[in-house]
Design a protein around this motif. Structure first.
Motif, PDB file in Angstrom:
ATOM      1  N   LEU A 215    -167.454 124.462  42.817  1.00 35.92           N
ATOM      2  CA  LEU A 215    -168.771 124.021  43.291  1.00 35.92           C
ATOM      3  C   LEU A 215    -168.665 122.677  44.013  1.00 35.92           C
ATOM      4  O   LEU A 215    -169.275 122.465  45.062  1.00 35.92           O
ATOM      5  N   GLU A 216    -167.824 121.739  43.420  1.00 36.48           N
ATOM      6  CA  GLU A 216    -167.671 120.439  44.048  1.00 36.48           C
ATOM      7  C   GLU A 216    -167.005 120.549  45.418  1.00 36.48           C
ATOM      8  O   GLU A 216    -167.320 119.781  46.339  1.00 36.48           O
ATOM      9  N   GLU A 217    -166.089 121.496  45.541  1.00 35.96           N
ATOM     10  CA  GLU A 217    -165.423 121.689  46.832  1.00 35.96           C
ATOM     11  C   GLU A 217    -166.441 122.082  47.910  1.00 35.96           C
ATOM     12  O   GLU A 217    -166.415 121.544  49.025  1.00 35.96           O
ATOM     13  N   ILE A 218    -167.329 123.009  47.534  1.00 36.69           N
ATOM     14  CA  ILE A 218    -168.355 123.430  48.496  1.00 36.69           C
ATOM     15  C   ILE A 218    -169.320 122.278  48.766  1.00 36.69           C
ATOM     16  O   ILE A 218    -169.686 122.015  49.915  1.00 36.69           O
ATOM     17  N   GLU A 219    -169.682 121.557  47.675  1.00 38.64           N
ATOM     18  CA  GLU A 219    -170.629 120.458  47.860  1.00 38.64           C
ATOM     19  C   GLU A 219    -170.011 119.313  48.648  1.00 38.64           C
ATOM     20  O   GLU A 219    -170.703 118.628  49.416  1.00 38.64           O
ATOM     21  N   GLN A 220    -168.694 119.078  48.426  1.00 35.67           N
ATOM     22  CA  GLN A 220    -168.021 118.047  49.201  1.00 35.67           C
ATOM     23  C   GLN A 220    -168.045 118.389  50.696  1.00 35.67           C
ATOM     24  O   GLN A 220    -168.294 117.522  51.540  1.00 35.67           O
ATOM     25  N   LYS A 221    -167.790 119.652  50.942  1.00 39.00           N
ATOM     26  CA  LYS A 221    -167.873 120.112  52.336  1.00 39.00           C
ATOM     27  C   LYS A 221    -169.292 119.918  52.886  1.00 39.00           C
ATOM     28  O   LYS A 221    -169.480 119.445  54.023  1.00 39.00           O
ATOM     29  N   LEU A 222    -170.271 120.237  52.039  1.00 40.17           N
ATOM     30  CA  LEU A 222    -171.670 120.089  52.464  1.00 40.17           C
ATOM     31  C   LEU A 222    -172.019 118.613  52.672  1.00 40.17           C
ATOM     32  O   LEU A 222    -172.711 118.247  53.641  1.00 40.17           O
ATOM     33  N   ASN A 223    -171.499 117.740  51.759  1.00 40.73           N
ATOM     34  CA  ASN A 223    -171.785 116.305  51.902  1.00 40.73           C
ATOM     35  C   ASN A 223    -171.169 115.729  53.173  1.00 40.73           C
ATOM     36  O   ASN A 223    -171.780 114.883  53.852  1.00 40.73           O
ATOM     37  N   VAL A 224    -169.939 116.179  53.475  1.00 36.36           N
ATOM     38  CA  VAL A 224    -169.298 115.715  54.717  1.00 36.36           C
ATOM     39  C   VAL A 224    -170.137 116.128  55.927  1.00 36.36           C
ATOM     40  O   VAL A 224    -170.369 115.336  56.860  1.00 36.36           O
ATOM     41  N   GLN A 225    -170.569 117.390  55.863  1.00 35.69           N
ATOM     42  CA  GLN A 225    -171.398 117.862  56.976  1.00 35.69           C
ATOM     43  C   GLN A 225    -172.717 117.084  57.056  1.00 35.69           C
ATOM     44  O   GLN A 225    -173.191 116.757  58.156  1.00 35.69           O
ATOM     45  N   LYS A 226    -173.303 116.785  55.910  1.00 33.99           N
ATOM     46  CA  LYS A 226    -174.554 116.015  55.926  1.00 33.99           C
ATOM     47  C   LYS A 226    -174.328 114.607  56.453  1.00 33.99           C
ATOM     48  O   LYS A 226    -175.170 114.062  57.193  1.00 33.99           O
ATOM     49  N   ASP A 227    -173.161 113.995  56.029  1.00 30.71           N
ATOM     50  CA  ASP A 227    -172.857 112.658  56.547  1.00 30.71           C
ATOM     51  C   ASP A 227    -172.687 112.690  58.069  1.00 30.71           C
ATOM     52  O   ASP A 227    -173.177 111.807  58.791  1.00 30.71           O
ATOM     53  N   GLU A 228    -171.979 113.725  58.537  1.00 32.50           N
ATOM     54  CA  GLU A 228    -171.812 113.859  59.988  1.00 32.50           C
ATOM     55  C   GLU A 228    -173.160 114.081  60.675  1.00 32.50           C
ATOM     56  O   GLU A 228    -173.418 113.530  61.762  1.00 32.50           O
ATOM     57  N   LEU A 229    -174.013 114.898  60.014  1.00 31.56           N
ATOM     58  CA  LEU A 229    -175.334 115.148  60.589  1.00 31.56           C
ATOM     59  C   LEU A 229    -176.167 113.873  60.618  1.00 31.56           C
ATOM     60  O   LEU A 229    -176.873 113.598  61.598  1.00 31.56           O
ATOM     61  N   GLU A 230    -176.059 113.089  59.529  1.00 32.65           N
ATOM     62  CA  GLU A 230    -176.819 111.840  59.488  1.00 32.65           C
ATOM     63  C   GLU A 230    -176.369 110.894  60.601  1.00 32.65           C
ATOM     64  O   GLU A 230    -177.188 110.271  61.295  1.00 32.65           O
ATOM     65  N   ALA A 231    -175.021 110.812  60.755  1.00 28.82           N
ATOM     66  CA  ALA A 231    -174.501 109.948  61.825  1.00 28.82           C
ATOM     67  C   ALA A 231    -174.932 110.469  63.201  1.00 28.82           C
ATOM     68  O   ALA A 231    -175.330 109.695  64.088  1.00 28.82           O
ATOM     69  N   ALA A 232    -174.832 111.803  63.340  1.00 27.41           N
ATOM     70  CA  ALA A 232    -175.236 112.392  64.624  1.00 27.41           C
ATOM     71  C   ALA A 232    -176.731 112.201  64.869  1.00 27.41           C
ATOM     72  O   ALA A 232    -177.166 111.949  66.000  1.00 27.41           O
ATOM     73  N   THR A 233    -177.518 112.301  63.779  1.00 26.97           N
ATOM     74  CA  THR A 233    -178.968 112.109  63.922  1.00 26.97           C
ATOM     75  C   THR A 233    -179.287 110.674  64.314  1.00 26.97           C
ATOM     76  O   THR A 233    -180.154 110.415  65.161  1.00 26.97           O
ATOM     77  N   GLN A 234    -178.570 109.732  63.665  1.00 27.93           N
ATOM     78  CA  GLN A 234    -178.770 108.330  64.042  1.00 27.93           C
ATOM     79  C   GLN A 234    -178.372 108.088  65.497  1.00 27.93           C
ATOM     80  O   GLN A 234    -179.040 107.330  66.226  1.00 27.93           O
ATOM     81  N   GLU A 235    -177.273 108.756  65.893  1.00 33.77           N
ATOM     82  CA  GLU A 235    -176.846 108.614  67.289  1.00 33.77           C
ATOM     83  C   GLU A 235    -177.908 109.183  68.235  1.00 33.77           C
ATOM     84  O   GLU A 235    -178.202 108.598  69.285  1.00 33.77           O
ATOM     85  N   VAL A 236    -178.491 110.347  67.835  1.00 34.37           N
ATOM     86  CA  VAL A 236    -179.560 110.930  68.660  1.00 34.37           C
ATOM     87  C   VAL A 236    -180.744 109.973  68.746  1.00 34.37           C
ATOM     88  O   VAL A 236    -181.339 109.775  69.817  1.00 34.37           O
ATOM     89  N   GLY A 237    -181.089 109.381  67.576  1.00 35.35           N
ATOM     90  CA  GLY A 237    -182.196 108.423  67.587  1.00 35.35           C
ATOM     91  C   GLY A 237    -181.905 107.232  68.480  1.00 35.35           C
ATOM     92  O   GLY A 237    -182.776 106.767  69.234  1.00 35.35           O
ATOM     93  N   SER A 238    -180.654 106.720  68.364  1.00 29.23           N
ATOM     94  CA  SER A 238    -180.278 105.587  69.207  1.00 29.23           C
ATOM     95  C   SER A 238    -180.312 105.967  70.682  1.00 29.23           C
ATOM     96  O   SER A 238    -180.826 105.218  71.528  1.00 29.23           O
TER      97      SER A 238
END
Length: 661
Positions: A215-238
């Protein structure tokens, strides 16, 4: 706004000057309709094009322009039988409220068979008096504030536009843009993200060690993707902020280009040449006045004294003539008396003759002594010259002086107007800086748009990846974690998210509620089947229309007749115009294309008299027929009726008063 008069001269099929009175009557009964009849190809659409062309010039969306350049379109629009000495001309007079009082503006555009510089000449008359050159130079900005081009087709439309809107499942881009201008909705995803965090925490608490590792492996993958999405979202906002700043700078540069005379600067050389020409003409007029002042013109100041001198000279001349005549007569009388003496007349008769001659000579002597002694001593030729000057020279000098003064005044007015325009124009160096600033701003916007689009695509890719990972996580939970608490939480979160989605939809619907109410009201008012439609709904994404009956059941669009679809399209345009809040005239070309008699009656009785304070109908004899026009006359809704008479042999159209019947 109220259209007052449309004048066409050598435009399209209209040869010569054709005048149409568009003023609605508002005495005891309001008569908003101006009915114009004509057969197909007779010039109805040309009238609509003339209104658009008068208002928007090169930006006008005319029916026959297509991909033609503005120069080619103007050339094509000139009547083929136009005399070489005449021009094509369009005038549109309308009334607007400025500073809480009505003002009449007359827009005049004219051009030759082959327009110079590829454009027409624009003039604006204010209150039918003086031309306003400053308003003509900024007309595009003025008309955009009064009647923006983007919403003009909500008020000036034709049957083809209604047909297209009726046939399409979703509105065309033009109508979508009009709707979007009325909405301003922002959505929040915070609650949905918090629910995802809650579900993830509960899964960790109840999973076994082995299951937790997977479960942690899947969630880690999901967290990485969310972190990337957050960074990408911030970049979109900027990047969005950068794009907005670039667009703001672009608008500021464009506005600065207009306000600081960039448009006028492009015409600066032409304006300066005109000013030099007028200055030269003014100097010539002043030189002509100086020549008049150096001649006999100053004598006009003492014309009464010259008149007295002329009278004195004439008196002295007459006195001199009388003296000469007396001497001649005395000599003649002497010879006559000698001759009579030789005739041996009776002495009594001779005395009478002498007495008569003495009486005549005494009368001449009295006239001579009654006149004062001469002092002017003018020659006869001088008297003639003085008389000629008083009768002709003074008037000629006054006329030439007045003519040159008027010419000089007009030239000085033109020079002042050109000075104001040149003063408003930027210098060549400033113009180049303004132009460079606009170009740089446009480039910056283009680069910001590309960067923003790439970042947005990256966010979309990450969202799809997260959705896929969440599905894997959900599948894993369903297969391996069977605890009721987990199932309850997951089920509850799903319900809450569904409720949240419904809340967002209702929030969006609330923004469209006013428009839906207006469209529903208009459609039910026009439709003769009062039990068919209870509500017209507008999709929040595509803005497509959905119809519901009184039981709340959807009515498929294919169940509507062609006429009912057209009524729905008209109701949609009517509702948009009402929501827009602009009090503008409505002009409709071929409005009753596919309507049956019942629908026509409703449109004639309910829509035409109520669509606006001024409604211009352009119809054939098969649309607004004898029955419809008689009904409009019974309703006392028609202010003016015109008929476009088309001569097929000459291919010319003439506007006459009256309708087909």
């Amino acid at each position: 706004m109220i259209f007052l008069e449309l004048v066409l001269q050598n435009f399209g099929p209209y040869l010569g000057r054709q005048v149409i009175n568009l003023r609605p009557e508002t005495d005891e009964n309001t008569r908003p309709i101006i009915l114009i009849g004509g057969m197909n190809g007779g010039g109805k659409t040309t009238l609509m094009d003339a209104i658009r062309l008068a208002l928007y010039g090169s930006r006008a969306q005319c029916s026959t322009r297509g991909n033609l350049s503005y120069n080619d379109f103007l050339t094509q629009s000139v009547n083929r039988n136009t005399p070489p000495t005449e021009k094509a001309r369009i005038e549109l007079a309308f009334e607007v409220i400025q500073d809480d009082k009505p003002t009449i503006l007359r827009v005049v555009r004219y051009w030759e068979k082959e327009p110079k510089d590829g454009k027409d000449t624009l003039g604006i008359l204010v209150d039918e008096e003086w031309p306003d050159k400053a308003l003509a130079n900024t007309w595009d900005e003025y008309i955009e504030n009064l009647l923006p081009l983007g919403i003009s087709n909500l008020f000036l439309f034709d049957g083809e536009q209604v047909k297209e809107l009726a046939e399409l499942d979703t509105p065309p881009p033009l109508v979508v843009g009009a709707i979007q201008s009325l909405l301003g909705l922002e959505l929040s995803e915070r609650l949905s993200a918090d629910l995802d965090v809650l579900v993830s925490r509960k899964r960790k608490e109840i999973a076994s060690a082995k299951e937790l590792a997977t479960l942690e492996e899947i969630e880690q993958k999901l967290n990485v993707q969310k972190d990337e999405l957050e960074a990408a979202t911030q970049e979109v906002g900027s990047l969005q902020n950068k794009l907005e700043m670039a667009e703001k700078k672009q608008r500021e540069a464009s506005e600065k280009f207009l306000y600081e005379g960039g448009k006028l600067a492009s015409d600066r050389n032409r304006l300066e040449k005109q000013k030099d020409h007028f200055t030269t003409q003014a100097e010539k007029a002043r030189e002509a006045l100086r020549e008049l002042a150096a001649g006999a013109f100053p004598l006009t100041l003492i014309s009464p004294l010259l008149e007295q001198a002329k009278c004195q000279a004439e008196k002295e001349s007459r006195q001199q003539q009388i003296k000469i005549a007396r001497d001649v007569l005395v000599e003649r009388d002497y010879r006559l008396l000698n001759y009579i003496s030789e005739l041996s007349l009776v002495s009594e008769q001779l005395d009478k003759i002498k007495f008569f001659l003495q009486q005549e000579n005494q009368q001449l002597d009295q006239e001579i002594t009654a006149t004062e002694s001469p002092w002017l001593l003018a020659e006869l030729e001088e008297i003639k010259e003085l008389d000629n000057f008083l009768n002709f020279g003074i008037n000629t000098a006054k006329f030439r002086a007045k003519e040159k003064l008027e010419e000089l005044e007009n030239l000085e007015i033109e020079i002042d107007a050109l000075d104001r325009q040149i003063a408003a124009a930027a210098s060549p160096e400033a113009y180049q800086q303004l132009q460079d600033a606009v170009r740089e701003a446009n480039n910056a916007v283009a680069k910001a748009q590309v960067a923003h689009e790439m970042a947005s695509r990256r966010c979309e890719e990450l969202n799809r990846a997260i959705a896929k990972t969440k599905k894997e996580l959900a599948d894993y939970s369903e297969d391996n974690i069977k605890l009721k608490n987990n199932q309850h939480i997951i089920a509850s979160v799903a319900k809450v998210q569904a409720t949240l989605k419904l809340f967002r939809e209702k929030l969006t619907l609330k923004k469209l509620n006013k428009l839906e109410i207006e469209v529903t009201e208009c459609f039910r008012y026009l439709l003769h089947k009062s039990d068919l439609v209870h509500r017209v709904a507008i999709d929040t994404q595509t803005f497509s229309l959905s119809i519901y009956d009184p039981q709340g059941q959807p009515v498929p669009k294919h169940r509507l007749s062609a006429g009912e679809k057209q009524l729905l399209a008209i109701a949609f345009l009517w509702g948009l115009a009402r929501v827009a809040g602009h009090h503008l005239p409505v002009a409709i070309d071929t409005p009753l294309g596919r309507l049956d008699s019942s629908h026509r009656q409703n449109l004639v009785e309910r829509y035409f008299p109520s669509a606006s304070h001024q409604v211009i109908l352009l119809s054939t004899d098969t649309e607004v027929g004898k029955t419809e026009v008689e009904r409009l006359r019974e309703l006392d809704a028609i202010a003016h009726e015109y008929l476009l008479k088309y001569d097929t042999s000459d291919r010319q159209t003439t506007v006459v008063t009256g309708y087909f019947w």
